[in-house]
Design a protein around this motif. Structure first.
Motif: not given
Ligand SMILES: [Zn+2]
Length: 412
Positions: A118-122
């Motif tokens: 999720l952090a990478a996607e954001k």
């Protein structure tokens, strides 16, 4: 970007081209493969990176990682959710230095991989592409019970899988043997695990090292068997026939053998009823034949045609992070060619993960996940230790000893 080198290994287990270059597109894909001159003419605006005596190959995939495995830290009492995330982040980013651009995580603390992704996607962080299980599943008191979910009976197995799928698991990890010939989960429980996963459209891998546990997992029809340390030639043939892939994790067992051998030597002369000595003797009794089983049988098992996928499985305190080049080096030492070894970390993983239309090969239209190492890798697998450049989706993530994992678009 035009990347040019003397050698290009496509990742299919056989093809090595000479004097080719690869041009990447702004969409993060491999746009074209051709001669450097031809590509410069066609794409004059692109930056040219000429590596000379070097090899271009697909970014590697570690198929057995535990990014959030903090349990073996000596100060484990300090590891709350926040520290575990930071630990997993630095573990994930270490991948780039090894030329790794994707990993399959085979059990970390609940939610760690989901949140990393999720952090990478954001755009908060840059990490390899992760395909992940949730926390592993074993029987009550089974292998690794302190760190995974314990279930008993087919309906508890199914319920746990349903919970994990609900919480974002992309694969399921089951554990069913632990250093003895007594299998842990029953056939009914193993069958239920595979059925529930496949019914939900996800794949499942299983930790099985001994017999008859390995045969039970083949019969259940898992997608991958992890370790299968003491499997037989007949097991390998059955796996080849049924399309079950094998993650040997040679490096992990060899490292554990080396560690316990050293400990035994250091404590030579200690009374055998000393509890520390007893543990060391027990470890040695398992890891010595385990190491030898890989050394002596790997090539014969490979030759059955079973799909081999490379994984590192590093869980010990201070063990190297994702040492995939060493795993591949063992495979070559035990009889296969460097080109075959690279396939176990590129196109084979992509097929097992079901992403072969996206990555795993140097091929036009696939993700520009590209690794450049010095020298002729097809003749010397240790060239993997000389990483010159790593790109992921066409973006540089590692070059000349420096990671490029900064962010730029967080608030855009
Ligand atoms: Zn593992």
């Amino acid at each position: 970007m035009i990347i040019s080198a003397k050698y290009l290994m496509t990742g299919d287990g056989k093809t090595v081209l000479e004097d080719k270059a690869v041009v990447t597109g702004s969409d993060g894909k491999i746009r074209k493969i051709g001669s450097k001159e031809e590509l410069i003419k066609e794409y004059p605006e692109e930056e040219v990176k000429e590596y000379g005596d070097a090899t271009i190959l697909p970014g590697l995939c570690d198929m057995h990682a535990h990014l959030g495995y903090w349990y073996s830290q000596p100060d484990s009492f300090n590891y709350g959710p926040q520290l575990i995330m930071l630990y997993a982040l630095q573990h994930a980013q270490a991948a780039f230095e090894r030329g790794i651009t994707s990993v399959r995580d085979m059990s970390s603390a609940h939610g760690v991989c989901k949140n990393l992704k999720l952090a990478a996607e954001k755009g908060f962080i840059t990490i390899p592409k992760i395909t992940h299980t949730d926390t592993g599943i074993c029987m009550t008191g089974g292998h690794a019970w302190e760190e995974v979910e314990q279930v008993d009976g087919p309906w508890e197995v199914r319920k746990e899988i349903r919970k994990q799928v609900r919480d974002g698991a992309e694969w399921v990890k089951v554990l069913t043997t632990h250093r003895s010939h007594i299998p842990e989960l029953t056939q009914e429980e193993l069958d239920a695990a595979v059925d529930e996963c496949h019914r939900r459209g996800i794949k499942c891998g299983v930790h099985a090292g001994t017999n008859p546990g390995i045969q039970m997992c083949i019969d259940a029809g898992f997608d991958t068997i992890e370790h299968a340390t003491f499997m037989t030639l007949d097991h390998a043939k059955q796996m080849a026939e049924k399309g079950i892939a094998w993650t040997p994790t040679i490096m992990a067992y060899t490292l554990l053998y080396d560690i316990c051998k050293e400990k035994m030597e250091n404590h030579a002369g200690a009374p055998v009823n000393d509890p520390v000595m007893q543990k060391e003797i027990k470890d040695y009794q398992y890891f010595e034949p385990a190491y030898k089983a890989y050394r002596d049988n790997f090539k014969a098992f490979y030759d059955t045609g079973v799909t081999v996928i490379a994984g590192t499985d590093m869980v010990m305190y201070q063990s190297p992070l994702l040492p995939l080049p060493r795993e591949l080096q063992y495979m070559v030492e035990y009889g296969i060619t460097p080109v075959q070894a690279i396939q176990t970390a590129t196109s084979n993983p992509a097929k097992v993960l079901g992403v072969e239309d996206q990555r795993g090969l140097i091929k036009e239209g696939l993700d520009a996940d590209i690794l450049v190492v010095g020298g002729n890798l097809s003749e010397d697998i240790t060239r993997l230790n000389d990483v010159k450049l790593v790109t992921m989706d066409g973006k540089r993530v590692f070059e000349d000893g420096i990671r490029y994992v900064g962010t730029s678009n967080m608030f855009m």
